[in-house]
Design a protein around this motif. Sequence first.
Motif, PDB file in Angstrom:
ATOM      1  N   VAL A 287       0.843  -1.194   0.000  1.00  8.70           N
ATOM      2  CA  VAL A 287       0.000   0.000   0.000  1.00  8.70           C
ATOM      3  C   VAL A 287       0.877   1.243   0.000  1.00  8.70           C
ATOM      4  CG1 VAL A 287      -1.950  -1.096   1.157  1.00  8.70           C
ATOM      5  CG2 VAL A 287      -0.155  -0.041   2.529  1.00  8.70           C
ATOM      6  N   ASP A 288       0.276   2.387  -0.358  1.00 10.22           N
ATOM      7  CA  ASP A 288       1.015   3.640  -0.362  1.00 10.22           C
ATOM      8  C   ASP A 288       0.823   4.367   0.970  1.00 10.22           C
ATOM      9  OD1 ASP A 288      -1.499   4.811  -0.430  1.00 10.22           O
ATOM     10  OD2 ASP A 288      -1.362   5.477  -2.507  1.00 10.22           O
ATOM     11  N   GLY A 289       1.164   5.643   0.999  1.00 10.77           N
ATOM     12  CA  GLY A 289       1.090   6.414   2.229  1.00 10.77           C
ATOM     13  C   GLY A 289      -0.311   6.675   2.733  1.00 10.77           C
ATOM     14  N   THR A 290      -1.316   6.395   1.894  1.00 11.63           N
ATOM     15  CA  THR A 290      -2.710   6.539   2.340  1.00 11.63           C
ATOM     16  C   THR A 290      -3.385   5.176   2.486  1.00 11.63           C
ATOM     17  OG1 THR A 290      -3.559   6.757   0.073  1.00 11.63           O
ATOM     18  CG2 THR A 290      -2.877   8.783   1.200  1.00 11.63           C
ATOM     19  N   LEU A 291      -2.597   4.110   2.502  1.00 13.51           N
ATOM     20  CA  LEU A 291      -3.068   2.729   2.630  1.00 13.51           C
ATOM     21  C   LEU A 291      -3.852   2.254   1.406  1.00 13.51           C
ATOM     22  CD1 LEU A 291      -4.159   2.659   6.408  1.00 13.51           C
ATOM     23  CD2 LEU A 291      -1.914   2.167   5.407  1.00 13.51           C
ATOM     24  N   GLN A 292      -3.674   2.956   0.276  1.00 10.97           N
ATOM     25  CA  GLN A 292      -4.315   2.535  -0.962  1.00 10.97           C
ATOM     26  C   GLN A 292      -3.416   1.543  -1.686  1.00 10.97           C
ATOM     27  OE1 GLN A 292      -7.024   4.713  -4.244  1.00 10.97           O
ATOM     28  NE2 GLN A 292      -4.944   5.491  -4.182  1.00 10.97           N
ATOM     29  N   THR A 293      -4.025   0.525  -2.252  1.00  9.38           N
ATOM     30  CA  THR A 293      -3.289  -0.471  -3.022  1.00  9.38           C
ATOM     31  C   THR A 293      -2.998   0.074  -4.417  1.00  9.38           C
ATOM     32  OG1 THR A 293      -5.248  -1.516  -3.993  1.00  9.38           O
ATOM     33  CG2 THR A 293      -4.608  -2.243  -1.771  1.00  9.38           C
ATOM     34  N   GLY A 294      -2.470  -0.786  -5.276  1.00 10.92           N
ATOM     35  CA  GLY A 294      -2.223  -0.387  -6.665  1.00 10.92           C
ATOM     36  C   GLY A 294      -3.488  -0.231  -7.470  1.00 10.92           C
ATOM     37  N   GLU A 295      -4.612  -0.577  -6.864  1.00 10.60           N
ATOM     38  CA  GLU A 295      -5.912  -0.431  -7.513  1.00 10.60           C
ATOM     39  C   GLU A 295      -6.606   0.791  -6.915  1.00 10.60           C
ATOM     40  OE1 GLU A 295      -7.886  -1.255 -10.430  1.00 10.60           O
ATOM     41  OE2 GLU A 295      -7.064  -3.219  -9.868  1.00 10.60           O
ATOM     42  N   PRO A 296      -6.810   1.861  -7.678  1.00 10.66           N
ATOM     43  CA  PRO A 296      -7.456   3.064  -7.136  1.00 10.66           C
ATOM     44  C   PRO A 296      -8.800   2.745  -6.491  1.00 10.66           C
ATOM     45  CG  PRO A 296      -6.534   3.521  -9.290  1.00 10.66           C
ATOM     46  CD  PRO A 296      -6.417   2.045  -9.089  1.00 10.66           C
ATOM     47  N   GLY A 297      -8.986   3.271  -5.285  1.00 15.90           N
ATOM     48  CA  GLY A 297     -10.235   3.039  -4.570  1.00 15.90           C
ATOM     49  C   GLY A 297     -10.252   1.770  -3.739  1.00 15.90           C
ATOM     50  N   VAL A 298      -9.173   0.976  -3.814  1.00 19.35           N
ATOM     51  CA  VAL A 298      -9.085  -0.245  -3.021  1.00 19.35           C
ATOM     52  C   VAL A 298      -7.984  -0.064  -1.980  1.00 19.35           C
ATOM     53  CG1 VAL A 298      -8.702  -2.735  -3.013  1.00 19.35           C
ATOM     54  CG2 VAL A 298      -9.868  -1.656  -4.956  1.00 19.35           C
ATOM     55  N   TYR A 299      -8.341  -0.207  -0.713  1.00 22.87           N
ATOM     56  CA  TYR A 299      -7.420   0.008   0.397  1.00 22.87           C
ATOM     57  C   TYR A 299      -7.231  -1.289   1.180  1.00 22.87           C
ATOM     58  CZ  TYR A 299      -8.502   4.902  -0.611  1.00 22.87           C
ATOM     59  OH  TYR A 299      -8.673   6.108  -1.236  1.00 22.87           O
ATOM     60  N   ALA A 300      -6.147  -1.342   1.931  1.00 22.65           N
ATOM     61  CA  ALA A 300      -5.900  -2.494   2.798  1.00 22.65           C
ATOM     62  C   ALA A 300      -5.263  -1.997   4.084  1.00 22.65           C
ATOM     63  CB  ALA A 300      -4.998  -3.509   2.104  1.00 22.65           C
ATOM     64  N   PHE A 301      -5.581  -2.667   5.186  1.00 21.53           N
ATOM     65  CA  PHE A 301      -4.948  -2.300   6.453  1.00 21.53           C
ATOM     66  C   PHE A 301      -5.004  -3.475   7.413  1.00 21.53           C
ATOM     67  CE2 PHE A 301      -9.401  -1.086   7.026  1.00 21.53           C
ATOM     68  CZ  PHE A 301      -9.689  -1.340   8.359  1.00 21.53           C
ATOM     69  N   GLY A 302      -4.348  -3.311   8.544  1.00 26.40           N
ATOM     70  CA  GLY A 302      -4.267  -4.391   9.519  1.00 26.40           C
ATOM     71  C   GLY A 302      -3.123  -5.338   9.208  1.00 26.40           C
ATOM     72  N   ASP A 303      -3.191  -6.531   9.770  1.00 24.79           N
ATOM     73  CA  ASP A 303      -2.111  -7.509   9.626  1.00 24.79           C
ATOM     74  C   ASP A 303      -1.778  -7.818   8.171  1.00 24.79           C
ATOM     75  OD1 ASP A 303      -2.252  -7.582  12.344  1.00 24.79           O
ATOM     76  OD2 ASP A 303      -2.882  -9.670  12.508  1.00 24.79           O
ATOM     77  N   VAL A 304      -2.780  -7.728   7.288  1.00 26.20           N
ATOM     78  CA  VAL A 304      -2.599  -8.170   5.910  1.00 26.20           C
ATOM     79  C   VAL A 304      -1.606  -7.309   5.136  1.00 26.20           C
ATOM     80  CG1 VAL A 304      -4.439  -6.818   4.794  1.00 26.20           C
ATOM     81  CG2 VAL A 304      -3.919  -9.140   3.977  1.00 26.20           C
ATOM     82  N   ILE A 305      -1.262  -6.107   5.650  1.00 27.71           N
ATOM     83  CA  ILE A 305      -0.260  -5.285   4.959  1.00 27.71           C
ATOM     84  C   ILE A 305       1.127  -5.452   5.584  1.00 27.71           C
ATOM     85  CG2 ILE A 305      -1.989  -3.614   4.203  1.00 27.71           C
ATOM     86  CD1 ILE A 305      -0.904  -1.667   6.310  1.00 27.71           C
ATOM     87  N   GLY A 306       1.229  -6.188   6.669  1.00 22.42           N
ATOM     88  CA  GLY A 306       2.532  -6.562   7.200  1.00 22.42           C
ATOM     89  C   GLY A 306       3.331  -5.470   7.863  1.00 22.42           C
ATOM     90  N   ARG A 307       2.698  -4.381   8.275  1.00 25.79           N
ATOM     91  CA  ARG A 307       3.438  -3.307   8.947  1.00 25.79           C
ATOM     92  C   ARG A 307       3.527  -3.558  10.449  1.00 25.79           C
ATOM     93  NH1 ARG A 307       1.541   2.378   5.958  1.00 25.79           N
ATOM     94  NH2 ARG A 307       2.486   1.887   3.935  1.00 25.79           N
ATOM     95  N   TYR A 308       2.379  -3.675  11.081  1.00 23.78           N
ATOM     96  CA  TYR A 308       2.302  -3.997  12.499  1.00 23.78           C
ATOM     97  C   TYR A 308       1.286  -5.121  12.661  1.00 23.78           C
ATOM     98  CZ  TYR A 308       4.471   0.617  13.056  1.00 23.78           C
ATOM     99  OH  TYR A 308       5.311   1.699  12.975  1.00 23.78           O
ATOM    100  N   PHE A 309       1.483  -5.927  13.695  1.00 26.68           N
ATOM    101  CA  PHE A 309       0.590  -7.068  13.895  1.00 26.68           C
ATOM    102  C   PHE A 309      -0.118  -6.975  15.241  1.00 26.68           C
ATOM    103  CE2 PHE A 309       4.033  -8.469  11.070  1.00 26.68           C
ATOM    104  CZ  PHE A 309       3.284  -8.788   9.947  1.00 26.68           C
ATOM    105  N   PHE A 310      -0.789  -5.849  15.434  1.00 27.22           N
ATOM    106  CA  PHE A 310      -1.539  -5.612  16.660  1.00 27.22           C
ATOM    107  C   PHE A 310      -2.928  -5.109  16.308  1.00 27.22           C
ATOM    108  CE2 PHE A 310       2.900  -4.044  17.391  1.00 27.22           C
ATOM    109  CZ  PHE A 310       3.355  -5.164  18.073  1.00 27.22           C
ATOM    110  N   ARG A 311      -3.901  -5.440  17.170  1.00 24.88           N
ATOM    111  CA  ARG A 311      -5.234  -4.915  16.920  1.00 24.88           C
ATOM    112  C   ARG A 311      -5.255  -3.405  17.132  1.00 24.88           C
ATOM    113  NH1 ARG A 311     -10.406  -7.085  16.204  1.00 24.88           N
ATOM    114  NH2 ARG A 311     -11.802  -5.343  15.790  1.00 24.88           N
ATOM    115  N   HIS A 312      -4.448  -2.904  18.081  1.00 32.62           N
ATOM    116  CA  HIS A 312      -4.470  -1.458  18.319  1.00 32.62           C
ATOM    117  C   HIS A 312      -3.905  -0.682  17.135  1.00 32.62           C
ATOM    118  CE1 HIS A 312      -0.949  -3.177  20.542  1.00 32.62           C
ATOM    119  NE2 HIS A 312      -0.277  -2.211  19.966  1.00 32.62           N
ATOM    120  N   SER A 313      -2.938  -1.242  16.413  1.00 29.79           N
ATOM    121  CA  SER A 313      -2.421  -0.547  15.219  1.00 29.79           C
ATOM    122  C   SER A 313      -3.415  -0.653  14.072  1.00 29.79           C
ATOM    123  CB  SER A 313      -1.059  -1.113  14.816  1.00 29.79           C
ATOM    124  OG  SER A 313      -1.113  -2.514  14.620  1.00 29.79           O
ATOM    125  N   ALA A 314      -4.087  -1.801  13.953  1.00 29.73           N
ATOM    126  CA  ALA A 314      -5.102  -1.944  12.909  1.00 29.73           C
ATOM    127  C   ALA A 314      -6.270  -0.996  13.158  1.00 29.73           C
ATOM    128  CB  ALA A 314      -5.603  -3.388  12.872  1.00 29.73           C
TER     129      ALA A 314
END
Length: 461
Positions: A287-314
């Motif tokens: 994802v980019d700096g706004t959590l958008q994927t390479g597909e405009p309008g499609v975002y990802a967050f939480g564990d699936v982006i591999g940045r942090y693995f905590f519920r509080h960060s998600a």
Amino acid sequence: MKEYDILVVGAGAGTKLVTPPSLIGKRVVVFEKETPGGTCLNRGCIPSKMIIYPSELIRLREEGKRFGIEFPKPTTVPVESIFQRVNQTVKIDSDSIPIAYEKNPNIDYIPKKVWFKASKILTDGENDYTAKHIFIVTGTRPKIPNIQGLENTPYWTSREALSPPKFPKSLLIIGAGFISLELGAAYQAYGCQVTGITRGEVLRHVDGDVKTELSKHLPFPIHTDFQFESVSYLNQKFKVSGKTKEGKFTEFEADELLVATGIKPNTDELHLENTNIQINEEGFIQVDGTLQTGEPGVYAFGDVIGRYFFRHSANFEGEYLFEHLFGNKKNQPIVYPPIPEAIFTNPQIASVGKTEETLVQEGIPYYKGINPYSASATGMARLSNLGFVKVLVSKETEQVLGAHIIGDEASNLIHQILLGIYLNAKLDDYLGMVYIHPAISEITRNAFRKVREQKWKEGKS
């Protein structure tokens, strides 16, 4: 084609983009192939802490011995009823989520698996769906190591360990991360004979001083640098074979086997090849700096982006996206505050920021202050025989670069330092506070006093 304003895949942390948008008139559809609430509610942090807390009460009996207080050993520990209560409570909470959604006319909850049919089109095999904003919040699942024979055995992951059909007399744990340390400590306290085995070291990501202190007070024995050869299951017993770090062939045997060797992202069934969404070599969504994927309008967050693995960060990421798309932070990139972590084992561990090893590797000049629990008034009262607060302070800015705590109430004690980091507090700010005497927070103050002593030794006021 069914069209919505918002489509959410995953009813764990994904719930952050369900009810809030619906309250401002957005039409939302949320898909969940398992139980609503995600890993945290059903198979992770919430049930595990509900199981861990009663085990800590059992440990108080051992704590009393330091004071000459002998509590009678309980004739029975209602382990099965504790686990049953936890799972019933979790189920009630999970079941309440779709009930609440059904009462909201702007939310459609669909308990099905979906995957991408095209760029912004998902399907459940019967119907197709699209939305202006799509959020992928599918989380992760246990990663199983390639050990000969393992896949042919009825091993546990954290899922089964949190709801065992029968509490075992003995348990082997492969892995030495936070899941191993948390569940292993709880099982040990409940009377199970627990043994840990790992290819590497215990909690390899934590600060070195914390690892050293933990090694002296492990809640159960853990064999490190073990070379696994095979796993078998015969006559209702698990057997793990391999060589110790000294090269000696060894076999471990137990009633149950828990595999806790990491996680992998739930992206393999999304058919991302039908989109412009990119994943890295481990399968985490890019994802980019706004959590958008390479597909405009499609975002990802939480564990699936591999940045942090905590519920509080998600949760933080989900709240950011709501503000970014519908609130007061439109077009602003995400800026993460300090992200803390805690390991609810015995002894408890908490940390935020950089480890000392990272600072050395990056060549960042720092002061180090370590104060043991025993060197405080509250430590004297508790007869503390382990634990410390460690702070790493920048020599250039005198702001905290990292903090690491092992010992009683570590997960609470870290928040004082966490708030200071968030507010850009400096050494003088921590030292200028008035601390309640003789509260546990004085241990933190004393760690900062150790930093001040280092400054004085360098001739700095």
